[in-house]
Write an enzyme that holds these catalytic residues in place. Structure first.
Site, PDB file in Angstrom:
ATOM      1  CB  ILE A  17      -1.003  -0.018   1.178  1.00 32.84           C
ATOM      2  CG1 ILE A  17      -2.191   0.918   0.896  1.00 32.84           C
ATOM      3  CG2 ILE A  17      -0.337   0.327   2.496  1.00 32.84           C
ATOM      4  CD1 ILE A  17      -3.391   0.678   1.786  1.00 32.84           C
ATOM      5  CG  ASN A  30      -0.836   1.592  17.898  1.00 33.79           C
ATOM      6  OD1 ASN A  30      -0.793   2.746  18.320  1.00 33.79           O
ATOM      7  ND2 ASN A  30       0.219   0.981  17.359  1.00 33.79           N
ATOM      8  N   GLY A  38       3.761  -4.504  10.860  1.00 35.86           N
ATOM      9  CA  GLY A  38       2.788  -4.644   9.771  1.00 35.86           C
ATOM     10  C   GLY A  38       2.734  -3.438   8.855  1.00 35.86           C
ATOM     11  CG  ASP A  40       1.194   1.758  12.407  1.00 37.33           C
ATOM     12  OD1 ASP A  40       1.448   2.830  11.833  1.00 37.33           O
ATOM     13  OD2 ASP A  40       0.826   1.680  13.594  1.00 37.33           O
ATOM     14  CB  SER A 123      -8.727  -5.764  12.492  1.00 33.20           C
ATOM     15  OG  SER A 123      -8.919  -4.635  13.320  1.00 33.20           O
TER      16      SER A 123
HETATM   17  N1  AR6 Z   1       0.714  -3.057   2.311  1.00 37.93           N
HETATM   18  C1  AR6 Z   1      -0.515  -3.616   2.422  1.00 37.93           C
HETATM   19  N2  AR6 Z   1      -0.842  -4.486   3.409  1.00 37.93           N
HETATM   20  C2  AR6 Z   1       0.121  -4.785   4.312  1.00 37.93           C
HETATM   21  C3  AR6 Z   1       1.427  -4.226   4.281  1.00 37.93           C
HETATM   22  C4  AR6 Z   1       1.701  -3.323   3.211  1.00 37.93           C
HETATM   23  N3  AR6 Z   1       2.890  -2.736   3.080  1.00 37.93           N
HETATM   24  N4  AR6 Z   1       2.136  -4.738   5.335  1.00 37.93           N
HETATM   25  C5  AR6 Z   1       1.309  -5.578   5.997  1.00 37.93           C
HETATM   26  N5  AR6 Z   1       0.098  -5.616   5.386  1.00 37.93           N
HETATM   27  P1  AR6 Z   1      -1.414  -5.411  10.531  1.00 37.93           P
HETATM   28  P2  AR6 Z   1      -3.737  -4.973  12.304  1.00 37.93           P
HETATM   29  C6  AR6 Z   1      -1.121  -6.393   5.739  1.00 37.93           C
HETATM   30  O1  AR6 Z   1      -0.793  -6.330  11.488  1.00 37.93           O
HETATM   31  O2  AR6 Z   1      -4.072  -6.408  12.289  1.00 37.93           O
HETATM   32  C7  AR6 Z   1       0.575  -2.773  14.066  1.00 37.93           C
HETATM   33  O3  AR6 Z   1       1.696  -3.044  14.839  1.00 37.93           O
HETATM   34  C8  AR6 Z   1      -0.958  -7.569   6.634  1.00 37.93           C
HETATM   35  O4  AR6 Z   1      -0.501  -8.677   5.886  1.00 37.93           O
HETATM   36  O5  AR6 Z   1      -0.565  -4.414   9.822  1.00 37.93           O
HETATM   37  O6  AR6 Z   1      -4.835  -3.957  12.131  1.00 37.93           O
HETATM   38  C9  AR6 Z   1      -0.153  -1.510  14.488  1.00 37.93           C
HETATM   39  O7  AR6 Z   1       0.710  -0.560  15.046  1.00 37.93           O
HETATM   40  C10 AR6 Z   1      -2.386  -7.754   7.113  1.00 37.93           C
HETATM   41  O8  AR6 Z   1      -3.146  -8.458   6.126  1.00 37.93           O
HETATM   42  O9  AR6 Z   1      -2.626  -4.545  11.198  1.00 37.93           O
HETATM   43  C11 AR6 Z   1      -1.150  -2.012  15.478  1.00 37.93           C
HETATM   44  O10 AR6 Z   1      -0.589  -2.082  16.774  1.00 37.93           O
HETATM   45  C12 AR6 Z   1      -2.939  -6.339   7.162  1.00 37.93           C
HETATM   46  O11 AR6 Z   1      -1.978  -5.535   6.472  1.00 37.93           O
HETATM   47  C13 AR6 Z   1      -1.495  -3.398  14.981  1.00 37.93           C
HETATM   48  O12 AR6 Z   1      -0.363  -3.826  14.235  1.00 37.93           O
HETATM   49  C14 AR6 Z   1      -3.143  -5.793   8.558  1.00 37.93           C
HETATM   50  O13 AR6 Z   1      -2.158  -6.302   9.424  1.00 37.93           O
HETATM   51  C15 AR6 Z   1      -2.688  -3.382  14.063  1.00 37.93           C
HETATM   52  O14 AR6 Z   1      -2.999  -4.681  13.667  1.00 37.93           O
END
Ligand code: AR6
Length: 179
Positions: A17, A30, A38, A40, A123
């Site tokens: 993204i 968060n 992730g 973020d 999430s």
């Molecule tokens: N582009 C698109 N999607 C992505 C990317 C990217 N570059 N990187 C990861 N994903 P998560 P959450 C996907 O964990 O569950 C963080 O530490 C990933 O594969 O990013 O909402 C925050 O600071 C997954 O499918 O977000 C919060 O503390 C999706 O993005 C917490 O994690 C969401 O995974 C939020 O957790």
């Protein structure tokens, strides 16, 4: 894979993204807007320190809500930091809170008269929300929003894994069959 709802394109793509040239990209943040892993982590790394500086000024964001900052060095104009719920078994309002995170992000985009927005799968990473349940909520919330009237011309779901992408494609196809 894309569908068109009342003239607005709703598309699923596989990718990163931080590379997407939409008016706004949505971050899965968060409540403390502190950054993390992730998507973020990827957004703050690629966008540079300006984004975190604005996050610090804003302070925090409740679960189910969202706030807007600059996109720093990213190709997008804005980052919308949405806070999805942590999955705790499904009986703690998680579905409503996830819907609300998408709805608030869409409302913020409308307020700024944006024409394109890109969402990650909020999430479903560190926060553990099952993708099979999150994906239909994400799609239905976007489609319902568009049907109520929108300035958005393009909504992009950006999925990081092939499996997540396939789940979105299957659910978008189902949406077409229903309508
Ligand atoms: N582009 C698109 N999607 C992505 C990317 C990217 N570059 N990187 C990861 N994903 P998560 P959450 C996907 O964990 O569950 C963080 O530490 C990933 O594969 O990013 O909402 C925050 O600071 C997954 O499918 O977000 C919060 O503390 C999706 O993005 C917490 O994690 C969401 O995974 C939020 O957790």
């Amino acid at each position: 894979m894309e569908i068109v709802v009342r003239g607005t394109k709703v598309e699923a793509v596989k990718g990163d993204i931080t590379k997407v040239e939409a008016d706004a990209i949505v971050n899965a943040a968060n409540e403390g807007l502190r950054g993390g892993g992730g998507v973020d982590g990827a957004i703050h790394r690629a966008g540079g320190p300006e984004i975190m500086a604005e996050c610090r000024k804003i302070g925090r964001c409740s679960t189910g809500s969202a706030v807007v900052t600059t996109a720093g060095k990213l190709p997008a104009k804005y980052v919308i930091h949405a806070v999805g719920p942590i999955w705790r078994g499904g009986k703690h309002g998680e579905e409503d809170l996830l819907r609300s995170a998408y709805e608030t992000s869409l409302r913020l985009a409308e307020e700024r008269r944006l024409s394109s927005i890109a969402f990650p799968s909020i999430s479903t990473g560190a926060y553990g929300f099952p993708i099979e349940r999150a994906c239909p909520i994400a799609i239905a919330t976007v489609v319902n929003h568009i049907r109520r009237g929108t300035k958005l011309k393009h909504v992009i779901f950006v999925l990081f894994s092939e499996d997540d992408y396939k789940t979105y494609v299957a659910n978008l196809k189902r949406m077409v069959e229903k309508t």
